[in-house]
Scaffold this motif. Structure first.
Motif, PDB file in Angstrom:
ATOM      1  N   ASN A  29     -37.225  31.683 -13.207  1.00  0.00           N
ATOM      2  CA  ASN A  29     -36.532  31.044 -14.268  1.00  0.00           C
ATOM      3  C   ASN A  29     -35.682  29.826 -13.707  1.00  0.00           C
ATOM      4  OD1 ASN A  29     -34.886  32.395 -12.179  1.00  0.00           O
ATOM      5  ND2 ASN A  29     -33.288  33.076 -13.904  1.00  0.00           N
ATOM      6  N   TYR A  30     -36.332  29.219 -12.827  1.00  0.00           N
ATOM      7  CA  TYR A  30     -35.552  28.061 -12.375  1.00  0.00           C
ATOM      8  C   TYR A  30     -36.009  26.783 -12.664  1.00  0.00           C
ATOM      9  CZ  TYR A  30     -33.103  30.407  -8.552  1.00  0.00           C
ATOM     10  OH  TYR A  30     -31.945  30.949  -7.704  1.00  0.00           O
ATOM     11  N   HIS A  31     -35.291  25.762 -12.693  1.00  0.00           N
ATOM     12  CA  HIS A  31     -35.659  24.340 -12.695  1.00  0.00           C
ATOM     13  C   HIS A  31     -35.913  23.666 -11.497  1.00  0.00           C
ATOM     14  CE1 HIS A  31     -33.752  24.325 -17.143  1.00  0.00           C
ATOM     15  NE2 HIS A  31     -34.771  23.439 -17.290  1.00  0.00           N
ATOM     16  N   MET A  32     -36.857  22.989 -11.405  1.00  0.00           N
ATOM     17  CA  MET A  32     -37.435  22.546 -10.240  1.00  0.00           C
ATOM     18  C   MET A  32     -37.368  20.947 -10.252  1.00  0.00           C
ATOM     19  SD  MET A  32     -38.008  25.249  -8.557  1.00  0.00           S
ATOM     20  CE  MET A  32     -38.874  24.527  -6.995  1.00  0.00           C
ATOM     21  N   GLY A  33     -36.828  20.089  -9.434  1.00  0.00           N
ATOM     22  CA  GLY A  33     -36.482  18.744  -9.502  1.00  0.00           C
ATOM     23  C   GLY A  33     -36.879  18.013  -8.429  1.00  0.00           C
ATOM     24  N   TRP A  34     -37.084  16.764  -8.829  1.00  0.00           N
ATOM     25  CA  TRP A  34     -37.592  15.933  -7.710  1.00  0.00           C
ATOM     26  C   TRP A  34     -36.399  14.616  -7.882  1.00  0.00           C
ATOM     27  CZ3 TRP A  34     -40.457  16.070  -3.523  1.00  0.00           C
ATOM     28  CH2 TRP A  34     -41.667  17.086  -3.623  1.00  0.00           C
ATOM     29  N   PHE A  35     -35.633  14.324  -6.745  1.00  0.00           N
ATOM     30  CA  PHE A  35     -34.967  13.099  -6.633  1.00  0.00           C
ATOM     31  C   PHE A  35     -35.303  12.302  -5.585  1.00  0.00           C
ATOM     32  CE2 PHE A  35     -31.213  14.367  -9.463  1.00  0.00           C
ATOM     33  CZ  PHE A  35     -31.564  15.655  -9.554  1.00  0.00           C
ATOM     34  N   ARG A  36     -34.761  11.148  -5.389  1.00  0.00           N
ATOM     35  CA  ARG A  36     -35.116  10.019  -4.423  1.00  0.00           C
ATOM     36  C   ARG A  36     -33.823   9.469  -4.187  1.00  0.00           C
ATOM     37  NH1 ARG A  36     -39.169   6.054  -7.624  1.00  0.00           N
ATOM     38  NH2 ARG A  36     -37.672   4.922  -9.089  1.00  0.00           N
ATOM     39  N   GLN A  37     -33.630   8.926  -2.819  1.00  0.00           N
ATOM     40  CA  GLN A  37     -32.637   8.112  -2.435  1.00  0.00           C
ATOM     41  C   GLN A  37     -33.085   7.065  -1.344  1.00  0.00           C
ATOM     42  OE1 GLN A  37     -29.470  10.620  -0.729  1.00  0.00           O
ATOM     43  NE2 GLN A  37     -28.066   8.785  -0.901  1.00  0.00           N
ATOM     44  N   ALA A  38     -33.165   5.874  -2.110  1.00  0.00           N
ATOM     45  CA  ALA A  38     -33.202   4.704  -1.371  1.00  0.00           C
ATOM     46  C   ALA A  38     -31.997   4.298  -0.438  1.00  0.00           C
ATOM     47  CB  ALA A  38     -33.702   3.378  -2.225  1.00  0.00           C
ATOM     48  N   THR A  39     -32.355   3.591   0.746  1.00  0.00           N
ATOM     49  CA  THR A  39     -31.331   3.112   1.657  1.00  0.00           C
ATOM     50  C   THR A  39     -30.069   2.340   1.058  1.00  0.00           C
ATOM     51  OG1 THR A  39     -33.124   2.920   3.454  1.00  0.00           O
ATOM     52  CG2 THR A  39     -30.970   1.830   3.797  1.00  0.00           C
ATOM     53  N   PHE A  45     -32.342  10.663 -10.237  1.00  0.00           N
ATOM     54  CA  PHE A  45     -33.380  11.736 -10.730  1.00  0.00           C
ATOM     55  C   PHE A  45     -34.605  10.877 -10.866  1.00  0.00           C
ATOM     56  CE2 PHE A  45     -35.040  15.002 -13.180  1.00  0.00           C
ATOM     57  CZ  PHE A  45     -35.366  14.416 -14.512  1.00  0.00           C
ATOM     58  N   VAL A  46     -35.720  11.779 -10.738  1.00  0.00           N
ATOM     59  CA  VAL A  46     -37.121  11.531 -10.832  1.00  0.00           C
ATOM     60  C   VAL A  46     -37.787  12.249 -11.852  1.00  0.00           C
ATOM     61  CG1 VAL A  46     -39.468  11.176  -9.774  1.00  0.00           C
ATOM     62  CG2 VAL A  46     -37.528  10.713  -8.490  1.00  0.00           C
ATOM     63  N   ALA A  47     -37.825  13.657 -11.888  1.00  0.00           N
ATOM     64  CA  ALA A  47     -38.634  14.453 -12.552  1.00  0.00           C
ATOM     65  C   ALA A  47     -37.789  15.887 -12.332  1.00  0.00           C
ATOM     66  CB  ALA A  47     -40.085  14.218 -12.534  1.00  0.00           C
ATOM     67  N   ALA A  48     -38.249  16.761 -13.474  1.00  0.00           N
ATOM     68  CA  ALA A  48     -37.810  18.085 -13.258  1.00  0.00           C
ATOM     69  C   ALA A  48     -38.760  18.848 -14.189  1.00  0.00           C
ATOM     70  CB  ALA A  48     -36.432  18.316 -14.000  1.00  0.00           C
ATOM     71  N   LEU A  49     -38.855  20.181 -13.634  1.00  0.00           N
ATOM     72  CA  LEU A  49     -39.874  21.042 -14.501  1.00  0.00           C
ATOM     73  C   LEU A  49     -39.267  22.499 -14.488  1.00  0.00           C
ATOM     74  CD1 LEU A  49     -43.665  21.503 -13.778  1.00  0.00           C
ATOM     75  CD2 LEU A  49     -42.023  23.416 -13.405  1.00  0.00           C
ATOM     76  N   LYS A  50     -39.253  22.875 -15.721  1.00  0.00           N
ATOM     77  CA  LYS A  50     -38.757  24.487 -15.894  1.00  0.00           C
ATOM     78  C   LYS A  50     -39.908  25.344 -15.463  1.00  0.00           C
ATOM     79  CE  LYS A  50     -36.085  27.638 -17.513  1.00  0.00           C
ATOM     80  NZ  LYS A  50     -34.799  28.146 -16.772  1.00  0.00           N
ATOM     81  N   TRP A  51     -39.614  26.259 -14.584  1.00  0.00           N
ATOM     82  CA  TRP A  51     -41.050  26.980 -13.877  1.00  0.00           C
ATOM     83  C   TRP A  51     -41.412  27.871 -15.107  1.00  0.00           C
ATOM     84  CZ3 TRP A  51     -42.735  25.973  -9.307  1.00  0.00           C
ATOM     85  CH2 TRP A  51     -44.001  26.897  -9.137  1.00  0.00           C
ATOM     86  N   ASN A  52     -40.797  28.652 -15.825  1.00  0.00           N
ATOM     87  CA  ASN A  52     -41.339  29.512 -16.586  1.00  0.00           C
ATOM     88  C   ASN A  52     -42.130  29.083 -18.182  1.00  0.00           C
ATOM     89  OD1 ASN A  52     -39.015  29.093 -17.972  1.00  0.00           O
ATOM     90  ND2 ASN A  52     -38.198  30.899 -17.725  1.00  0.00           N
ATOM     91  N   SER A  53     -41.434  27.908 -18.549  1.00  0.00           N
ATOM     92  CA  SER A  53     -42.141  27.237 -19.477  1.00  0.00           C
ATOM     93  C   SER A  53     -43.056  26.082 -19.294  1.00  0.00           C
ATOM     94  CB  SER A  53     -41.014  26.542 -20.626  1.00  0.00           C
ATOM     95  OG  SER A  53     -40.486  25.753 -19.732  1.00  0.00           O
ATOM     96  N   GLY A  54     -42.979  25.388 -18.117  1.00  0.00           N
ATOM     97  CA  GLY A  54     -43.476  24.220 -17.840  1.00  0.00           C
ATOM     98  C   GLY A  54     -43.201  22.958 -18.342  1.00  0.00           C
ATOM     99  N   ASN A  55     -41.944  23.029 -19.173  1.00  0.00           N
ATOM    100  CA  ASN A  55     -41.665  21.907 -19.846  1.00  0.00           C
ATOM    101  C   ASN A  55     -40.984  21.158 -18.443  1.00  0.00           C
ATOM    102  OD1 ASN A  55     -41.986  22.610 -22.142  1.00  0.00           O
ATOM    103  ND2 ASN A  55     -39.774  23.584 -22.746  1.00  0.00           N
ATOM    104  N   THR A  56     -41.298  19.561 -18.933  1.00  0.00           N
ATOM    105  CA  THR A  56     -40.979  18.569 -18.065  1.00  0.00           C
ATOM    106  C   THR A  56     -40.259  17.485 -18.468  1.00  0.00           C
ATOM    107  OG1 THR A  56     -43.105  17.437 -18.687  1.00  0.00           O
ATOM    108  CG2 THR A  56     -43.067  19.042 -16.862  1.00  0.00           C
TER     109      THR A  56
END
Length: 124
Positions: A29-39, A45-56
């Protein structure tokens, strides 16, 4: 929940790279996210996905080039990055948490669980 990110590297502009984030613990039931940090810059924020639904959800800067996906059997979330640009150079972090409202998916403080970063360098 523990997260282990991998897959970073040094590539040329226009190349592709796939990042992986292996999760341990219950994330159904988690949201999974990708973030990035430049110097010298803030984490973004880059992208996120809801694990159970697959919504992005994607940041405008990566729409059409990056794809977030998951493998249920491996409890792993991926970030497929195509048509990479020098401005994509950053340390990429995966993140996770439950009960994040949609409007807060892009806010780093919404996530309590973080993997170690993986460096992506895109050369021109």
């Amino acid at each position: 929940v523990q997260l282990q990110a991998s897959g970073g590297g040094f590539v040329q502009a226009g190349d592709s790279l796939r990042l992986s984030c292996a999760a341990s613990g219950r994330i159904s039931n988690y949201h999974m996210g990708w973030f990035r940090q430049a110097t010298g810059k803030e984490r973004e924020f880059v992208a996120a996905l809801k694990w159970n639904s697959g919504n992005t959800v994607y940041a405008d800067s990566v729409k059409g080039r990056f794809t977030i996906s998951k493998d249920n059997a491996k409890s792993t979330v991926y970030l497929q990055m195509n048509s990479l640009k020098p401005e994509d150079t950053a340390v990429y972090y995966c993140s996770a948490d439950s009960h994040i409202i949609h409007s807060s998916l892009g806010v780093p403080s919404s996530y309590n669980y973080w993997g170690q970063g993986t460096l992506v360098t895109v050369s021109s």
